[in-house]
Design a protein around this motif. Sequence first.
Motif, PDB file in Angstrom:
ATOM      1  N   ASP A 167      19.788  47.363  -1.170  1.00 20.54           N
ATOM      2  CA  ASP A 167      20.513  46.313  -1.872  1.00 20.54           C
ATOM      3  C   ASP A 167      19.689  45.797  -3.053  1.00 20.54           C
ATOM      4  OD1 ASP A 167      22.511  44.379  -2.310  1.00 20.54           O
ATOM      5  OD2 ASP A 167      21.342  42.902  -1.203  1.00 20.54           O
ATOM      6  N   GLU A 168      20.307  45.742  -4.235  1.00 21.90           N
ATOM      7  CA  GLU A 168      19.612  45.295  -5.435  1.00 21.90           C
ATOM      8  C   GLU A 168      19.202  43.829  -5.324  1.00 21.90           C
ATOM      9  OE1 GLU A 168      17.834  45.633  -9.132  1.00 21.90           O
ATOM     10  OE2 GLU A 168      18.637  47.194  -7.820  1.00 21.90           O
ATOM     11  N   THR A 169      20.025  43.047  -4.648  1.00 20.72           N
ATOM     12  CA  THR A 169      19.701  41.626  -4.480  1.00 20.72           C
ATOM     13  C   THR A 169      18.395  41.442  -3.726  1.00 20.72           C
ATOM     14  OG1 THR A 169      22.058  41.096  -4.434  1.00 20.72           O
ATOM     15  CG2 THR A 169      20.542  39.423  -3.586  1.00 20.72           C
ATOM     16  N   MET A 170      18.195  42.235  -2.676  1.00 24.68           N
ATOM     17  CA  MET A 170      16.967  42.133  -1.893  1.00 24.68           C
ATOM     18  C   MET A 170      15.753  42.549  -2.715  1.00 24.68           C
ATOM     19  SD  MET A 170      15.874  41.011   0.911  1.00 24.68           S
ATOM     20  CE  MET A 170      17.546  40.741   1.564  1.00 24.68           C
ATOM     21  N   ARG A 171      15.941  43.521  -3.599  1.00 24.91           N
ATOM     22  CA  ARG A 171      14.835  43.958  -4.457  1.00 24.91           C
ATOM     23  C   ARG A 171      14.437  42.828  -5.414  1.00 24.91           C
ATOM     24  NH1 ARG A 171      17.141  48.068  -6.259  1.00 24.91           N
ATOM     25  NH2 ARG A 171      16.265  49.652  -4.861  1.00 24.91           N
ATOM     26  N   ILE A 172      15.418  42.191  -6.024  1.00 24.53           N
ATOM     27  CA  ILE A 172      15.147  41.090  -6.954  1.00 24.53           C
ATOM     28  C   ILE A 172      14.522  39.909  -6.215  1.00 24.53           C
ATOM     29  CG2 ILE A 172      16.220  39.395  -8.498  1.00 24.53           C
ATOM     30  CD1 ILE A 172      18.331  41.547  -9.144  1.00 24.53           C
ATOM     31  N   TYR A 173      15.032  39.630  -5.021  1.00 22.17           N
ATOM     32  CA  TYR A 173      14.499  38.525  -4.225  1.00 22.17           C
ATOM     33  C   TYR A 173      13.034  38.778  -3.863  1.00 22.17           C
ATOM     34  CZ  TYR A 173      14.565  34.730  -0.799  1.00 22.17           C
ATOM     35  OH  TYR A 173      14.307  33.578  -0.111  1.00 22.17           O
ATOM     36  N   SER A 174      12.717  40.003  -3.491  1.00 22.40           N
ATOM     37  CA  SER A 174      11.336  40.347  -3.148  1.00 22.40           C
ATOM     38  C   SER A 174      10.420  40.191  -4.345  1.00 22.40           C
ATOM     39  CB  SER A 174      11.264  41.779  -2.611  1.00 22.40           C
ATOM     40  OG  SER A 174      12.051  41.933  -1.466  1.00 22.40           O
ATOM     41  N   LEU A 175      10.893  40.633  -5.512  1.00 24.53           N
ATOM     42  CA  LEU A 175      10.096  40.500  -6.729  1.00 24.53           C
ATOM     43  C   LEU A 175       9.854  39.028  -7.066  1.00 24.53           C
ATOM     44  CD1 LEU A 175       8.699  41.839  -9.124  1.00 24.53           C
ATOM     45  CD2 LEU A 175      10.905  41.871 -10.311  1.00 24.53           C
ATOM     46  N   THR A 176      10.862  38.192  -6.860  1.00 21.41           N
ATOM     47  CA  THR A 176      10.713  36.755  -7.104  1.00 21.41           C
ATOM     48  C   THR A 176       9.666  36.155  -6.174  1.00 21.41           C
ATOM     49  OG1 THR A 176      13.042  36.624  -7.756  1.00 21.41           O
ATOM     50  CG2 THR A 176      11.932  34.549  -7.223  1.00 21.41           C
ATOM     51  N   LEU A 177       9.704  36.560  -4.905  1.00 21.10           N
ATOM     52  CA  LEU A 177       8.695  36.081  -3.949  1.00 21.10           C
ATOM     53  C   LEU A 177       7.296  36.509  -4.364  1.00 21.10           C
ATOM     54  CD1 LEU A 177      10.226  36.554  -0.366  1.00 21.10           C
ATOM     55  CD2 LEU A 177       9.759  34.415  -1.579  1.00 21.10           C
ATOM     56  N   ILE A 178       7.163  37.727  -4.884  1.00 19.79           N
ATOM     57  CA  ILE A 178       5.855  38.215  -5.321  1.00 19.79           C
ATOM     58  C   ILE A 178       5.308  37.334  -6.441  1.00 19.79           C
ATOM     59  CG2 ILE A 178       4.687  40.109  -6.509  1.00 19.79           C
ATOM     60  CD1 ILE A 178       6.533  42.022  -4.955  1.00 19.79           C
ATOM     61  N   VAL A 179       6.161  36.991  -7.399  1.00 15.98           N
ATOM     62  CA  VAL A 179       5.731  36.145  -8.511  1.00 15.98           C
ATOM     63  C   VAL A 179       5.292  34.774  -7.991  1.00 15.98           C
ATOM     64  CG1 VAL A 179       6.476  34.977 -10.625  1.00 15.98           C
ATOM     65  CG2 VAL A 179       7.195  37.335 -10.182  1.00 15.98           C
ATOM     66  N   ILE A 180       6.094  34.179  -7.103  1.00 13.53           N
ATOM     67  CA  ILE A 180       5.766  32.865  -6.553  1.00 13.53           C
ATOM     68  C   ILE A 180       4.464  32.916  -5.762  1.00 13.53           C
ATOM     69  CG2 ILE A 180       6.507  31.094  -4.904  1.00 13.53           C
ATOM     70  CD1 ILE A 180       9.406  31.772  -5.704  1.00 13.53           C
ATOM     71  N   LEU A 181       4.313  33.941  -4.930  1.00 13.96           N
ATOM     72  CA  LEU A 181       3.108  34.067  -4.113  1.00 13.96           C
ATOM     73  C   LEU A 181       1.868  34.310  -4.966  1.00 13.96           C
ATOM     74  CD1 LEU A 181       4.573  36.191  -1.181  1.00 13.96           C
ATOM     75  CD2 LEU A 181       3.485  33.942  -0.940  1.00 13.96           C
ATOM     76  N   THR A 182       2.014  35.069  -6.030  1.00 15.31           N
ATOM     77  CA  THR A 182       0.885  35.318  -6.933  1.00 15.31           C
ATOM     78  C   THR A 182       0.411  34.016  -7.571  1.00 15.31           C
ATOM     79  OG1 THR A 182       1.681  37.551  -7.420  1.00 15.31           O
ATOM     80  CG2 THR A 182       0.108  36.587  -8.961  1.00 15.31           C
ATOM     81  N   LEU A 183       1.362  33.212  -8.048  1.00 14.87           N
ATOM     82  CA  LEU A 183       1.012  31.926  -8.647  1.00 14.87           C
ATOM     83  C   LEU A 183       0.379  30.991  -7.619  1.00 14.87           C
ATOM     84  CD1 LEU A 183       4.180  31.349 -10.889  1.00 14.87           C
ATOM     85  CD2 LEU A 183       1.887  32.053 -11.629  1.00 14.87           C
ATOM     86  N   LEU A 184       0.932  30.990  -6.406  1.00 14.73           N
ATOM     87  CA  LEU A 184       0.370  30.169  -5.338  1.00 14.73           C
ATOM     88  C   LEU A 184      -1.050  30.617  -4.983  1.00 14.73           C
ATOM     89  CD1 LEU A 184       3.295  29.604  -2.788  1.00 14.73           C
ATOM     90  CD2 LEU A 184       1.968  27.827  -3.945  1.00 14.73           C
ATOM     91  N   PHE A 185      -1.245  31.928  -4.933  1.00 12.03           N
ATOM     92  CA  PHE A 185      -2.557  32.464  -4.574  1.00 12.03           C
ATOM     93  C   PHE A 185      -3.606  32.084  -5.615  1.00 12.03           C
ATOM     94  CE2 PHE A 185      -5.683  35.998  -4.506  1.00 12.03           C
ATOM     95  CZ  PHE A 185      -6.126  35.855  -3.198  1.00 12.03           C
ATOM     96  N   ILE A 186      -3.259  32.233  -6.878  1.00 14.64           N
ATOM     97  CA  ILE A 186      -4.200  31.860  -7.950  1.00 14.64           C
ATOM     98  C   ILE A 186      -4.458  30.359  -7.930  1.00 14.64           C
ATOM     99  CG2 ILE A 186      -4.525  31.761 -10.456  1.00 14.64           C
ATOM    100  CD1 ILE A 186      -2.861  34.348 -10.632  1.00 14.64           C
ATOM    101  N   GLY A 187      -3.382  29.575  -7.822  1.00 14.85           N
ATOM    102  CA  GLY A 187      -3.527  28.122  -7.819  1.00 14.85           C
ATOM    103  C   GLY A 187      -4.294  27.614  -6.621  1.00 14.85           C
TER     104      GLY A 187
END
Length: 305
Positions: free
Chosen positions: A267-287
């Motif tokens: 499902d394309e929606t799940m792919r986009i959702y996963s990518l969004t989580l990656i961006v959020i987690l990356t920012l959280l990890f750096i912060g």
Amino acid sequence: MVERDYILLGSMTLSGSLHFLTMIFGFLSYTTEGGLFNNVSGNVTTKYLIQFSPHNWVFLLWTTLIFLWITLIFIYLGVNVFRSNRDGKFYCNPALMSTPIFGIMSISFILHLTWLFLWDNEFLVGTTLVLFLLSLSNWTVAILFSMRLLEATEFLSHHARIDLWIYRFLIQNGLATYAIWITLEFFIKFGVALAWSPVSQKIEIHDYAPIPSAVSAIFITFFIAIIFPMEMILWERYFRYMTTPLFVTLWTVSCIYARLNQVPHQDETMRIYSLTLIVILTLLFIGRNSYMVLRHFLSPIAKHV
């Protein structure tokens, strides 16, 4: 001052023995079939994959890494049995790994053993319940240890600074890695149990359907949205140096995204959702890690070093 604590020593020995037993059985479950185990564990994992799952090798990699990490913890604790400080034996002065902590760890290893056999026999609901209990026990151990570590930080900073950092990065982060990995696996296996439940089969929900994966993804999202901010704000002094949970979560979601890109009919929606989580987690990890460094210098836990 405690010269020796034989109850603590016995609970440590029991917990360590159960860990090594769990590690041996875990190795057998991933490499043999037809003996103690009916199936190779990886084959069962491959059979029951939903969209929001990483590749099978990810489960094997993290399980192996955690077993080795916990082994290093017990080796360090074993060495401490033969060390002494001004108050007596180092393993009980201060006793950061207390008898209750070892007792809960023993329960965790028994639950892990139970999970291996339930998963081998494809009892999906049972394995999900055991993973929930295992996650709860692991977080209990990590929290109790973190509380005791905070209490002992002043003493260790004066008399055993190297051990203080070993406690922080080897033991605290090792316990946290075990806890977060089991938690993530519980979220994923909950979706698996949902996808293959009798009710789901009747209404034709299957591994490629979005509902089970959406449930797992929502669980992980709520965990990220609630636990990590509270860790940084309310529990910062307890978990300041606990850096692995965010990294493990980021790495796991990245592996899920990689699999979604490689496997057709996802499902394309799940792919986009996963990518969004990656961006959020990356920012959280750096912060989060930048905040840790800042607080380390501006607001040290040990005030008088």
